[in-house]
Design a protein around this motif. Structure first.
Motif: not given
Length: 280
Positions: A147-148, A152, A184, A188, A190, A195-198
């Protein structure tokens, strides 16, 4: 034994230890015998992380809050100092040319201390065998890196004509053209991650572990290994191991915590507001 040398005679000259095992760092290159590395690195890490928690608690007590970034940077330097020079940076003048930062993870509010504590007790301490039984710890680290990602963006120049295929289309890249990738977008996606941002702590537990091939933080798939023929981070396995150790050591000591998270140009800032120690 080897030594740090400098053309400037005023620089500090330190004896350096060779680090055995396969957990190579970028400036050491990959090394082979993993079991030897674990015996060296795990207890050394525990020394440094104990000092981190002491500093964290002291600053929190004195100031009512603690800057985790500064404390973790100090601990990261101390870990490398212990590994290279076999002495603590707390006890000697540090060479100003040395610096290091390990990844800062996004810590989350869950309490696996009981199950992890049982494994540690069964193993007689924090061991590699015990760490490998903690599937949730592995999942949390992979999810943090998904997620982070610490880096990047990647780029390179195509050595030959290649075709890049997405879910919906294909793109031809000509030899010599520059390729740029923003991680990202992939981590991330989908169509791959629900729920890729979670932040989902157990995303990679059980059958979910199959998804780690879509985690690219190391400039390669998590299922791949760095070699001299690719550009994957040589310290990939070291980062994952130390992150898992940090997670386990933290929740062995603390039941609950309150943090304030902010954004920096690179990464996040973490300020601890409270800590509740685990009852023994």
């Amino acid at each position: 034994m080897s030594s740090y040398t400098s053309e400037n005679p005023s620089d500090t000259i330190l004896p350096l230890k060779e680090i055995p095992g396969s957990y190579g760092l970028p400036f050491l290159g990959p090394i082979q015998d993993r079991e030897v590395a674990y015996k060296e690195i795990i207890p050394t890490f525990e020394i440094s992380v104990s000092r981190l928690f002491t500093d964290l608690e002291a600053e929190l007590s004195d100031k009512g809050e603690a800057n985790f970034n500064a404390i973790s940077d100090k601990m990261s330097f101390d870990l490398l100092f212990l590994l290279f020079a076999n002495t603590s940076s707390y006890d000697t003048e540090c060479c100003r040319r040395c610096s290091a930062k390990l990844c800062r993870n996004r810590w989350i509010g869950f309490a696996p201390a009981a199950s992890w504590g049982a494994i540690v007790a069964e193993e007689g301490g924090v061991t590699l065998a015990g760490i490998n039984k903690m599937s949730l710890a592995k999942s949390v680290v992979w999810e943090a890196l998904r997620i982070e990602p610490p880096v990047t963006s990647q780029y390179g120049k195509a050595k030959d004509d290649i075709t890049i295929t997405s879910h919906d289309a294909s793109y031809i890249i000509k030899k010599g053209e520059v390729i740029f990738g923003y991680q990202p977008i992939a981590t991330k996606d989908p169509k791959i991650f629900v729920n890729p941002e979670e932040f989902v702590p157990d995303r990679f537990v059980g059958d979910g572990e199959k998804l780690i091939k879509y985690v690219y933080w190391s400039n390669g798939r998590e299922t791949d290994d760095p070699t001299t023929k690719n550009k994957q981070c040589p310290g990939k396995d070291m980062v994952v191991l130390l992150s898992r150790l940090m997670l386990v050591e933290f929740f062995r000591r603390y039941d609950t915590f309150n943090v304030e998270v902010g954004m920096l140009l690179l990464g996040s800032s973490v300020t601890f507001k409270s800590l509740t120690k685990t009852e023994i």
